[in-house]
Design an enzyme around this catalytic site. Structure first.
Site, mmCIF file in Angstrom:
data_model
loop_
_atom_site.group_PDB
_atom_site.id
_atom_site.type_symbol
_atom_site.label_atom_id
_atom_site.label_comp_id
_atom_site.label_asym_id
_atom_site.label_seq_id
_atom_site.Cartn_x
_atom_site.Cartn_y
_atom_site.Cartn_z
ATOM 1 N N ASP A 1 0.859 -1.239 -0.071
ATOM 2 C CA ASP A 1 -0.021 -0.044 0.029
ATOM 3 C C ASP A 1 0.932 1.219 0.085
ATOM 4 O OD1 ASP A 1 -2.307 -1.542 0.020
ATOM 5 O OD2 ASP A 1 -2.390 -1.558 2.269
HETATM 6 N N1 URA Z 1 -1.283 -6.069 3.575
HETATM 7 C C1 URA Z 1 -1.774 -4.782 3.907
HETATM 8 O O1 URA Z 1 -2.863 -4.664 4.381
HETATM 9 N N2 URA Z 1 -1.065 -3.734 3.023
HETATM 10 C C2 URA Z 1 0.047 -4.053 2.508
HETATM 11 O O2 URA Z 1 0.714 -3.032 2.018
HETATM 12 C C3 URA Z 1 0.609 -5.327 2.399
HETATM 13 C C4 URA Z 1 -0.154 -6.166 3.232
#
Ligand code: URA
Length: 250
Positions: free
Chosen positions: A105
């Site tokens: 993310d």
């Molecule tokens: N899980 C999440 O919620 N976000 C990420 O960036 C990676 C794994």
């Protein structure tokens, strides 16, 4: 722009010296015009034919590990003009068509692989790739171990099911009402870690991926990048072929 003989050699059809001979002999055309000038510069858009056969560029395979900072988007381009993981790579990698292997993310930091090898990418992110991804999650609230049971046994949240994960309470901060949890998962579903913690009412405040298979953030400062070793690439492929199974730890 690069020299014509270099481009011919990069296509794998001839060595650089042989390519120079072909050019001298008038056997090379750039955009349907014979070119005999040594060192003639060509761009990616130019069409090059050797003995009237179009050549294609065989790209060197690149495998990188980036310690992704926060506030960088995990894609090649962003329509909102946010900084991408490609934008922050050193100039020398910009000529390769690199793609992030899976997603982190915008606000997640940590280890991210990048490659231009589509086959490797499929091994790493395919539905059967059981490669372990390890995260440190700073979550809201003081977590008690028994609350982590749904994560240990696998759970369903808002219609998506998540496989069992390995979890460990690293520390709790009673003063700031938060906990630091290590979690290892073998899937890579959208917002997976955040959703798993939402399911037990401990929203994630900060997330860092500390390991992807055998590759860790060790020795990589935020924003730094390094080439994977041949051994690491082989190990990752071997891991992806192993059965999807989280190892039991005590
Ligand atoms: N899980 C999440 O919620 N976000 C990420 O960036 C990676 C794994």
């Amino acid at each position: 722009m690069e020299r014509l003989q270099k481009r011919i050699a990069a296509s794998g059809i001839a060595s650089r010296r042989k390519a120079e001979e072909l050019i001298k002999l008038g056997q090379v055309k750039v955009n349907d015009q014979v070119v005999t000038e040594m060192g003639f510069l060509v761009s990616d858009k130019d069409q090059i034919k050797v003995n009237n056969k179009l050549i294609t560029k065989v790209e060197e395979k690149i495998y990188l590990a980036l310690n992704k900072p926060q506030s960088v988007i995990c894609s090649v381009k962003d329509e909102h003009k946010r900084k991408t993981v490609i934008d922050i790579l050193p100039e020398i990698y910009k000529e390769f068509r690199l793609f992030p292997v899976g997603r982190l993310d915008y606000d997640t930091k940590g280890i991210l692989l990048l490659t231009n090898d589509g086959e490797f990418m499929n091994h790493m992110v395919g539905p059967r790739s059981g490669i372990e991804k390890e995260y440190l999650a700073r979550v809201e609230g003081v977590v008690e171990f028994k609350e982590l049971n749904p994560l240990i046994h696998g759970l369903e949240y808002k219609g998506t099911s998540y496989l069992p994960a390995y979890v460990e309470i690293v520390s709790v901060d009673r003063e700031h009402n938060s906990s630091l949890i290590k979690i290892i998962i073998t899937e890579g579903k959208y917002h997976q870690v955040k959703n798993m913690f939402l399911a037990i009412n401990h929203p994630v405040k900060k997330l860092t991926r500390t390991r992807f298979g055998v590759v860790t953030t060790k020795d990589l400062l935020s924003g730094e990048v390094r080439n994977l070793t041949v051994h690491e690439v082989k190990q990752l492929i071997a891991l992806s072929k192993q059965e999807k199974n989280i190892r039991k730890r005590s």
